[in-house]
Scaffold this active site. Sequence first.
Site, PDB file in Angstrom:
ATOM      1  N   LEU A  94       0.872  -1.203  -0.213  1.00 29.82           N
ATOM      2  CA  LEU A  94      -0.058   0.068  -0.138  1.00 29.82           C
ATOM      3  C   LEU A  94       0.786   1.111   0.018  1.00 29.82           C
ATOM      4  CD1 LEU A  94      -2.611  -0.993   2.788  1.00 29.82           C
ATOM      5  CD2 LEU A  94      -3.037  -0.880   0.437  1.00 29.82           C
ATOM      6  N   GLU A 127     -10.368   0.740   7.939  1.00 28.24           N
ATOM      7  CA  GLU A 127     -10.124  -0.475   8.905  1.00 28.24           C
ATOM      8  C   GLU A 127      -8.621  -0.494   9.328  1.00 28.24           C
ATOM      9  OE1 GLU A 127      -9.771  -4.148   6.482  1.00 28.24           O
ATOM     10  OE2 GLU A 127     -10.266  -2.644   5.051  1.00 28.24           O
ATOM     11  N   LYS A 129      -5.017  -1.064  10.133  1.00 33.28           N
ATOM     12  CA  LYS A 129      -3.873  -1.777   9.561  1.00 33.28           C
ATOM     13  C   LYS A 129      -3.011  -2.589  10.560  1.00 33.28           C
ATOM     14  CE  LYS A 129       0.223  -1.008   6.530  1.00 33.28           C
ATOM     15  NZ  LYS A 129       0.853  -1.696   7.044  1.00 33.28           N
ATOM     16  N   ASP A 131      -0.584  -5.087  12.251  1.00 29.60           N
ATOM     17  CA  ASP A 131       0.725  -5.459  12.062  1.00 29.60           C
ATOM     18  C   ASP A 131       1.303  -6.720  12.246  1.00 29.60           C
ATOM     19  OD1 ASP A 131       3.400  -4.314  11.634  1.00 29.60           O
ATOM     20  OD2 ASP A 131       3.726  -3.548  13.622  1.00 29.60           O
ATOM     21  N   TYR A 237      -9.090  -9.505   4.748  1.00 27.79           N
ATOM     22  CA  TYR A 237      -9.347  -7.951   4.466  1.00 27.79           C
ATOM     23  C   TYR A 237      -9.382  -7.731   3.091  1.00 27.79           C
ATOM     24  CZ  TYR A 237      -4.462  -7.766   4.895  1.00 27.79           C
ATOM     25  OH  TYR A 237      -3.017  -7.961   4.789  1.00 27.79           O
ATOM     26  N   LYS A 325      -0.653   6.196   8.346  1.00 24.47           N
ATOM     27  CA  LYS A 325       0.315   5.548   9.219  1.00 24.47           C
ATOM     28  C   LYS A 325       0.312   6.254  10.482  1.00 24.47           C
ATOM     29  CE  LYS A 325       2.538   2.105   7.406  1.00 24.47           C
ATOM     30  NZ  LYS A 325       4.035   2.268   7.313  1.00 24.47           N
ATOM     31  N   CYS A 430      36.386   9.454  -1.983  1.00 22.93           N
ATOM     32  CA  CYS A 430      35.574   8.164  -1.695  1.00 22.93           C
ATOM     33  C   CYS A 430      36.263   7.585  -0.806  1.00 22.93           C
ATOM     34  CB  CYS A 430      35.413   7.393  -3.170  1.00 22.93           C
ATOM     35  SG  CYS A 430      34.727   5.833  -2.794  1.00 22.93           S
ATOM     36  N   CYS A 433      37.494   4.052  -2.870  1.00 22.55           N
ATOM     37  CA  CYS A 433      38.161   3.932  -3.899  1.00 22.55           C
ATOM     38  C   CYS A 433      39.197   5.031  -4.091  1.00 22.55           C
ATOM     39  CB  CYS A 433      37.630   3.482  -4.993  1.00 22.55           C
ATOM     40  SG  CYS A 433      36.626   5.039  -5.811  1.00 22.55           S
ATOM     41  N   CYS A 448      30.924   9.637  -5.603  1.00 19.81           N
ATOM     42  CA  CYS A 448      31.946   9.118  -5.938  1.00 19.81           C
ATOM     43  C   CYS A 448      32.269   9.160  -7.419  1.00 19.81           C
ATOM     44  CB  CYS A 448      32.366   7.857  -5.359  1.00 19.81           C
ATOM     45  SG  CYS A 448      33.418   6.658  -6.065  1.00 19.81           S
ATOM     46  N   CYS A 454      35.213   1.752  -8.628  1.00 19.36           N
ATOM     47  CA  CYS A 454      34.956   1.578  -7.010  1.00 19.36           C
ATOM     48  C   CYS A 454      34.158   0.271  -6.805  1.00 19.36           C
ATOM     49  CB  CYS A 454      33.949   2.938  -6.766  1.00 19.36           C
ATOM     50  SG  CYS A 454      33.619   2.942  -4.989  1.00 19.36           S
TER      51      CYS A 454
END
Length: 747
Positions: A94, A127, A129, A131, A237, A325, A430, A433, A448, A454
């Site tokens: 989602l 509804e 969500k 977890d 659901y 959320k 970097c 490298c 870099c 690299c």
Amino acid sequence: MTQSETDIAALTQDTARDELARLATVLADANAAYHTEDAPRISDAEYDRLKRRNAAIEQAFPDLKRDDSPSDVVGAAPAEGFGKVAHEVRMLSLGNAFDDADVAEFDARIRRFLGLEAGADLTYTAEPKIDGLSLSVRYEGGQLVRAATRGDGETGEDVTTNARTISDIPETVPNAPDVLEVRGEVYMAHADFAALNDRQAAEGSKVFANPRNAAAGSLRQLDASITAARPLRFFAYAWGSLSEPLADTQHAALGRLADMGFSTNPETALCEGPEDMLATYRAIAARRAELGYDIDGVVYKVNDLGLQGRLGFRSTTPRWAIAHKFPAETAWTRLSGIDVQVGRTGALSPVARLDPVTVGGVVVSNATLHNEDYIAGRDAKGHPIRNGIDLRVGDRVEIYRAGDVIPKVRDVDLSARPEGTTPFEMPHRCPDCDSPALREPGESVRRCTGGLVCPAQRVARLKHLVGRSALDIDGLGDKEIERFHDLGWIHAPVDIFRLQARYGTGLQTVANLEGWGETSATNLFDAIEAARTQPLARVLFGLGIRHLGEVAGRDLARHFGSWDALAATVDAAIPAASCHRAAAEAELAERTKAEDEGRRARLSDARALAWAPVEAPARAAWDDLVGIDGIGATLALALCDALSAPQERAAIDDLFAALTIEAPEPTAEESPVAGKTVVFTGSLEKMTRAEAKATAESLGAKVSGSVSSKTDILVAGPGAGSKAAKAAQLGIETLDEDAWLALIGNA
Ligand code: IVH
């Protein structure tokens, strides 16, 4: 001593070696019978007994432990033990909304797509969500036949035996359509989670960090008797394949699932627009602590299933649903260091190392710091963030995380700053490298410049290439890529496909590496062989070219059909790329000067001057590229850059030479507009532009923004202007909206 212990004490080196070999075969066969064939040949108790015996012999003779030891197979890599299930209807994720404005925008976006007036009725369901982890359970003739995890959305793991042990999942369903796939969330209630962890701790077994991990760990058990002993629950659901529709609305469909014996969430409500949705969100948030299980937000779905059908999907998410959320959880800790990592495109990303701290139930010891400006206390536009206070090693910092996203540093407590700290400075070379790391004007990221020289970029690109959305090679994950790269066995992408030829037999072999063995090496080689055949879109995405995401990969694959055709156009367009850049730079320079009457003319002169050196074919190729709907100049430039860099180009060409590109999807081919290039112009009356484009693409057409000799159909509504004239001039088939709808069978 027990019988088997006496027996083990009597073993010699030789008989122990033979017995371990026998047990490895018997247990591997038992595993295959159980998981892949779904037909166990030995009882669970016998299986456990043999495993314990194997472990006891290994303990007595540690030197004899085999590379393919059954002890490692089950505990260490459970995913490999599950059969695979291809989802007939993809399991999607989602999109997210984080605040009220995102919810209003979600509603507005849907209205725009459907062409609804601001005041027109539009009902949503809201509804919780849940977890947990999503599961798809298939019934045929009312009987449970298969249960699968989401996996990558297209292929999941077969957890049928495990799912049968969950009491919320009925074995038989009365009055079900002949084919019924019920989708929902497997979760663990708080009380059950606490009791399970108490039990685990008392037994000295693994304690889970949170109910979601406990639910996932419990469902994805190779030994279903363990799942059976874990208190898992399931809320339905959604649905996948159906032989007949469940209802006309989301709400009524949930009602039918409940009638069939599934648990559906009692908090589900109907809402008439954003205000109502937000009120429901607040009501559910207020009850969050009383629910007895973890939720991390509220999901809104368009209630009318006909409208859901019209809205359809983006690449991985439906347009008709969104997850709102709950706000992130936070905690304070000490910033113990700042490391700099080099990513796939060379971007240097600073990472916060933290004294470990629990944030919302998960222990966090790293967090992203975005870029050097963020550390300095500035945003992309140079405005202060955190009141302009910078972050320094030793600072007390506030960490937050929302859902699965990488934790972030939100705030710093200046009053707690220790003495002697110094501002952080981003390295100008970097760290991997030592090539110069440059920050282009207008960019927030330092990169870099080493490219494939690299090692960090090379490894990151290889990881991306074998990832789930690209080549998706089983058994070749991040860890393995790092190992083979460190050994010098995989350097360029094509080396993956040479691994077996070079390191399948002989002195140095994959099988002889520590932790491998014949079986796992053979499995890896088989997986690599299987991955030689790929749809073009996945390979394009896998190349890791900047701005070339999954959607662009699909757009390019659809438009060009083959790597050769794409490369030919990009090659032809390369001279135009530098002109585009020169024109953009000239424009930028001009825009920084004061606005006056002559500016417009100077801008157009600068543009003309920059484009002057380019020949017509290069210009045409460039226009073709940027004319593809969804492909802008930014991606076109990135493609030209990648293909004109000799080392990069060689790596890509070698890779394609080793691959077989699959023909495009057959369903789209059957449609009358598959493979055709369509341009929409003028105003459409029966659908919005966005809807027209989404429908055409779902039927395999390419939608372009401009008319050229490559256009097959122009769909012209009232008010069509220059595009219609150009199409007429080029002799391109032109249809009105009704004729288009009739052509696609949708009048
Ligand atoms: S609907 C096509 N409804 O959230 C849309 N998902 O972040 C299918 N989830 O993969 C999902 N509660 O695992 C839906 N009430 C709910 C949900 C829910 C939890 C999970 C699901 C999904 C993930 C996306």
